[in-house]
Design a protein around this motif. Structure first.
Motif, PDB file in Angstrom:
ATOM      1  N   LYS A  20       0.939  -1.182   0.164  1.00 45.22           N
ATOM      2  CA  LYS A  20       0.023   0.117   0.099  1.00 45.22           C
ATOM      3  C   LYS A  20       0.808   1.228   0.011  1.00 45.22           C
ATOM      4  O   LYS A  20       1.454   1.503   1.072  1.00 45.22           O
ATOM      5  N   VAL A  21       0.917   1.842  -1.340  1.00 41.65           N
ATOM      6  CA  VAL A  21       1.829   3.176  -1.325  1.00 41.65           C
ATOM      7  C   VAL A  21       1.127   4.042  -1.952  1.00 41.65           C
ATOM      8  O   VAL A  21       0.154   3.884  -3.014  1.00 41.65           O
ATOM      9  N   HIS A  22       0.816   5.244  -1.290  1.00 43.43           N
ATOM     10  CA  HIS A  22       0.075   6.344  -1.902  1.00 43.43           C
ATOM     11  C   HIS A  22       0.998   7.364  -2.775  1.00 43.43           C
ATOM     12  O   HIS A  22       2.265   7.197  -2.536  1.00 43.43           O
ATOM     13  N   HIS A  23       0.253   8.172  -3.361  1.00 46.80           N
ATOM     14  CA  HIS A  23       1.174   9.094  -4.275  1.00 46.80           C
ATOM     15  C   HIS A  23       1.250  10.380  -3.579  1.00 46.80           C
ATOM     16  O   HIS A  23       2.172  11.045  -4.350  1.00 46.80           O
ATOM     17  N   GLU A  28       2.198   7.204 -11.776  1.00 47.08           N
ATOM     18  CA  GLU A  28       1.976   5.837 -10.783  1.00 47.08           C
ATOM     19  C   GLU A  28       3.175   5.747 -10.032  1.00 47.08           C
ATOM     20  O   GLU A  28       3.425   5.428  -8.833  1.00 47.08           O
ATOM     21  N   ASN A  29       4.421   6.213 -10.456  1.00 48.06           N
ATOM     22  CA  ASN A  29       5.753   5.950  -9.933  1.00 48.06           C
ATOM     23  C   ASN A  29       6.235   7.260  -9.236  1.00 48.06           C
ATOM     24  O   ASN A  29       7.449   7.271  -8.723  1.00 48.06           O
ATOM     25  N   ILE A  78      -3.882  21.194  -1.309  1.00 45.07           N
ATOM     26  CA  ILE A  78      -2.920  20.478  -1.219  1.00 45.07           C
ATOM     27  C   ILE A  78      -3.226  19.112  -0.159  1.00 45.07           C
ATOM     28  O   ILE A  78      -2.996  18.000  -0.329  1.00 45.07           O
ATOM     29  N   LEU A  79      -3.599  19.547   0.785  1.00 40.20           N
ATOM     30  CA  LEU A  79      -4.057  18.762   2.080  1.00 40.20           C
ATOM     31  C   LEU A  79      -4.899  17.659   1.651  1.00 40.20           C
ATOM     32  O   LEU A  79      -4.933  16.687   2.107  1.00 40.20           O
ATOM     33  N   SER A  80      -6.247  18.263   0.964  1.00 40.38           N
ATOM     34  CA  SER A  80      -7.141  17.226   0.642  1.00 40.38           C
ATOM     35  C   SER A  80      -6.468  16.130  -0.205  1.00 40.38           C
ATOM     36  O   SER A  80      -7.224  14.964  -0.599  1.00 40.38           O
ATOM     37  N   ARG A  81      -5.454  16.138  -0.804  1.00 36.17           N
ATOM     38  CA  ARG A  81      -4.895  15.301  -1.875  1.00 36.17           C
ATOM     39  C   ARG A  81      -3.745  14.333  -1.288  1.00 36.17           C
ATOM     40  O   ARG A  81      -3.288  13.425  -1.732  1.00 36.17           O
ATOM     41  N   CYS A  82      -3.712  14.371   0.166  1.00 37.91           N
ATOM     42  CA  CYS A  82      -2.651  13.762   0.776  1.00 37.91           C
ATOM     43  C   CYS A  82      -3.033  13.133   1.798  1.00 37.91           C
ATOM     44  O   CYS A  82      -4.228  13.252   2.397  1.00 37.91           O
ATOM     45  N   ILE A  83      -2.379  11.573   2.220  1.00 38.88           N
ATOM     46  CA  ILE A  83      -2.647  10.836   3.302  1.00 38.88           C
ATOM     47  C   ILE A  83      -2.037  11.923   4.600  1.00 38.88           C
ATOM     48  O   ILE A  83      -0.669  12.010   4.244  1.00 38.88           O
TER      49      ILE A  83
END
Length: 292
Positions: A24-27, A139-140, A157-162
């Motif tokens: 499980k890797v997030h972008h 993807e990478n 920016i915050l909304s697009r991050c874990i």
């Protein structure tokens, strides 16, 4: 260091590191640093990035693990990019350079990772530029934003991050490569022999000419004095002090002055006038000691 991270930052480990072993890797990640020591933050983030890269390398096996670890530990891995503020701001040009570099295929068929330090210092044009990068993530490519608090970062920016957080640790790291002139400045504080004002022109030329130099010098001074308060000794390079003639009260005053003047540097100040005021404050505290 990974073991230390697991022990001292258990929640962060479970949120950031453990999922990697499950693929499980997030972008994009935003990590609240909670005013931890910069060296501590850097070591933890490097371990995070190292784990991501090593696990991917197990699939491609293009480098030996030892070679890969050495490249990352020595900051020579070409596709792990750190972006720092320049003169108190992260600029659009820095991100355009990053995007150009990452437009090429990965050399090692691995993830390309960029770490934005002090993400709250992204200016408007830089924020808009990075948003385009985040909206259609490759993807990478992995983004890691670091900030003392999540709500200092733009909501878009915050909304697009874990979002994850480090807890505050009390450990103070001391740099092993301080310059000789900086060590002389430290000695001026901790020794009665030479009043600090007599050598300040030399300190100015080497340690305070620019805003960035001044910030680094004050942060390093504060770190050393806080370390002494925690450990009752200072042992760095040519300095080995078991007992200061400065009292803890004076040290706390000096740390308070540093904090105050670091805040002042966030504004458009005349650096020489700022330094004059700083020197007066320092001298007042040092004179308190000599007059006792």
């Amino acid at each position: 260091m990974l073991e230390r991270l697991e022990k001292n930052q258990r929640l962060f480990y479970e949120q950031a590191i453990a999922p990697l072993y499950l693929g499980k890797v997030h972008h994009a990640y935003l990590i609240e640093t909670n005013n931890n020591e910069e060296q501590l933050i850097d070591s933890y983030i490097k371990e995070f990035c190292k784990t991501i890269i090593l696990l991917k390398n197990e699939e491609t096996n293009l480098l030996t693990e030892d070679k890969l670890i050495k490249l990352i530990d020595t900051n020579n891995y070409p596709e792990l990019i750190n972006i720092y503020p320049e003169s108190g701001v992260i600029k659009k040009e820095q991100l355009l350079q990053l995007m150009e570099k990452f437009s090429n295929k990965s050399i090692y068929n691995n993830y390309q990772i960029y770490v934005v330090h002090n993400a709250e210092m992204l200016n408007i044009s830089a924020s808009n530029t990075i948003l385009k990068f985040l909206e259609e993530p490759e993807e990478n490519i992995i983004a890691i934003f670091l900030s003392t608090h999540r709500y200092k970062v733009l909501p878009t920016i915050l909304s697009r991050c874990i979002v994850m957080s480090l807890i505050k640790e009390k450990t103070f790291f001391l740099n092993e490569n301080y310059s000789s002139i900086f060590l002389e400045l430290v000695n001026n504080f901790v020794s009665k022999e030479t009043p600090i004002i007599l050598n300040f022109n030399k300190y100015y030329e080497n340690l305070f000419q620019t805003k960035d130099q001044s910030i680094k010098t004050l942060k390093d001074l504060s770190k050393i004095f806080q370390y002494y308060l925690e450990n009752s000794s200072i042992k760095i390079q040519s300095i080995n002090i078991e007992k200061l003639y400065l009292s803890n009260v004076q040290l706390l005053k000096i740390i308070g002055i540093i904090d105050e003047f670091l805040v002042n540097l966030q504004y458009n100040v005349n650096i020489k006038l700022w330094l004059d005021a700083l020197l007066i404050k320092f001298t007042e505290v040092l004179n308190e000691v000599s007059n006792n």
